[in-house]
Design an enzyme around this catalytic site. Structure first.
Site, short mmCIF file in Angstrom:
data_model
loop_
_atom_site.label_atom_id
_atom_site.label_comp_id
_atom_site.label_asym_id
_atom_site.label_seq_id
_atom_site.Cartn_x
_atom_site.Cartn_y
_atom_site.Cartn_z
N ASP A 191 0.89 -1.10 -0.21
CA ASP A 191 0.12 0.07 -0.01
C ASP A 191 0.82 1.50 -0.08
O ASP A 191 1.79 1.52 0.88
CB ASP A 191 -0.94 -0.17 1.27
CG ASP A 191 -1.72 1.25 1.27
OD1 ASP A 191 -2.40 1.53 0.30
OD2 ASP A 191 -1.64 2.18 2.27
N GLU A 274 -1.30 -1.48 -5.91
CA GLU A 274 -2.62 -0.76 -6.29
C GLU A 274 -2.32 0.11 -7.54
O GLU A 274 -1.21 0.89 -7.46
CB GLU A 274 -3.28 0.18 -5.31
CG GLU A 274 -4.63 0.52 -5.70
CD GLU A 274 -5.43 1.18 -4.48
OE1 GLU A 274 -6.47 1.62 -4.49
OE2 GLU A 274 -4.58 1.29 -3.48
N ASP A 355 -3.24 1.41 7.09
CA ASP A 355 -2.29 1.08 5.97
C ASP A 355 -2.28 -0.38 5.78
O ASP A 355 -2.16 -0.92 4.75
CB ASP A 355 -1.04 1.93 6.12
CG ASP A 355 -1.53 3.57 6.21
OD1 ASP A 355 -2.30 3.93 5.47
OD2 ASP A 355 -0.38 4.20 6.79
#
Length: 408
Positions: A191, A274, A355
């Site tokens: 992340d 991502e 997170d």
């Protein structure tokens, strides 16, 4: 696979003058060709072909007093300048047809551009000497600082002068798959963020280096000094170089991502990230921090290193609700403000780090078999099931949301 290798050049004073002539001649031919094509477009005439432009702007132009100095540089450099213009137009039209991301139409190059480059192909008969110098036609043997060996013989070399006045040579070589690393068990989701540069699904947090923020004071002083100099003066040019060198130090520091990306590739069989909408975030109040983070460069390094070393790289969609879904029970708890860094799942009661929870969900969305234990900050109480199963909608939803929960 094509890889680019760049090395620092150290030309002598005479070689710098010869390179300046090459940069200038290539720029003039590029601008002349762009002017001819734009004139033809404005007058509704057919688009001039590359062969006709080469004959008009190089072969015939050398015979005129105004462009006789084009003969002082290698003709290959001038031909490559025309090919660069063709590529610029091709990319522009492909963008209009949605074949690639949109980009602006070709523009005229300035004498005081931030970056200058010329390219030599095999026809120019350049070579790497036995002493390790780079022999360029009509320039000479330029000293090169070799930091590693080339995996194969390159066919072209691009000589670059950056805004800070440094010279580089760049080779694009065809390489086979690199060393296939031995298989390992861990798989990791990443992340990317601003408070921490990267958070891994195993709970590891990597601090944000904040390259630009740390250099802001020096940059501010250098830019203020530049603004006070008279335009066109030598002092202004010196001040511009100081600003460019300060920015170059920030850019060089960002290349340290190579160490972090290689470490992640070596230690994990699969890596998931991502697909962030950097352009969208760049239009918010966080724009400066987003650009400073350098996410795109880091993700690009992960991608090509995974392909080269036999690892799996997965990029999940940017609309996956990784920050809203509980990684323990899978219930979507809704969006959270950015200042909320720890939250409690309303369904299972798990207390989650925002997170780490997102990193675990990134890995799960990519289909990786990661452990979700790192997402829990501290054990939370699991709500007891309701004794009554009434017909009220809220009651039925509450009981249904707990049906698949197991106590850890």
């Amino acid at each position: 696979m094509q890889l680019r290798y760049s090395f620092r050049l150290y030309p002598s004073a005479g070689q710098r003058m010869a390179l300046a002539r090459a940069f200038g001649c290539a720029r003039v031919v590029y601008n002349d060709a762009l002017r001819v094509r734009e004139t033809a477009r404005a007058e509704g005439l057919p688009f001039p072909k590359a062969g006709d432009l080469s004959k008009l702007l190089i072969t015939e132009a050398k015979k005129t007093p105004e462009r006789a100095w084009l003969g002082e540089v290698s003709a290959v450099v001038l031909q490559q300048s025309l090919r660069d213009l063709d590529s610029a137009y091709r990319n522009f039209f492909d963008g209009l047809k949605d074949k690639r991301p949109r980009m602006g139409a070709p523009r005229f190059k300035s004498r005081r551009g931030n970056r200058q480059a010329v390219r030599f192909t095999a026809n120019a008969r350049w070579k790497i000497t036995t002493g390790g110098d780079l022999a360029l036609p009509k320039i000479g043997d330029v000293r090169v600082k070799w930091s590693r060996n080339l995996p194969s013989t390159p066919s072209t070399v691009t000589v670059i002068k950056d805004a800070a006045g440094r010279y580089f040579c760049s080779f694009v070589v065809e390489t086979e798959a690199g060393e296939v690393l031995p298989e390992v068990m861990p798989e990791v989701g990443i992340d990317l963020g601003l408070s921490h540069f990267a958070v891994l699904s195993d709970g590891t947090k990597i601090e944000s280096p904040r390259f630009l923020r740390r250099a802001e004071k020096k940059l501010k002083r250098a830019q203020q000094a530049l603004s006070r100099k008279a335009k066109g003066s030598n002092n202004r040019n010196k001040a511009r170089l100081r600003v460019a060198r300060a920015h170059a130090r920030v850019a060089d520091a960002r290349r340290e991502f190579h160490q972090l990306s290689m470490k992640l590739i070596r230690e994990n069989q699969a890596v998931a990230v991502e697909d962030l909408a950097v352009k969208g975030l760049a239009r918010t109040r966080l724009a400066k921090s987003v650009h400073d983070a350098g996410w795109s460069a880091f993700v690009g390094m992960l991608e090509y290193k995974a392909a080269r070393h036999g690892r799996t790289f997965v990029k999940i969609g940017r609309f996956e609700p990784t920050s809203q879904v509980c990684s323990q029970c899978g219930v979507k708890d809704g969006p959270k403000p950015l200042h909320v860094r720890v939250w409690t799942c309303g369904a299972c009661g798990a207390v989650l780090d925002r997170d780490i929870n997102a990193a675990v969900n990134v890995a799960k969305a990519a289909g990786l078999a990661v452990s979700a234990c790192g997402a829990r900050v501290r054990p939370g109480l699991v709500p007891a099931p309701r004794e009554e199963t009434g017909t009220h909608p809220k009651a039925s939803r509450a009981s249904g949301s707990q049906a698949g929960i197991s106590v850890l």
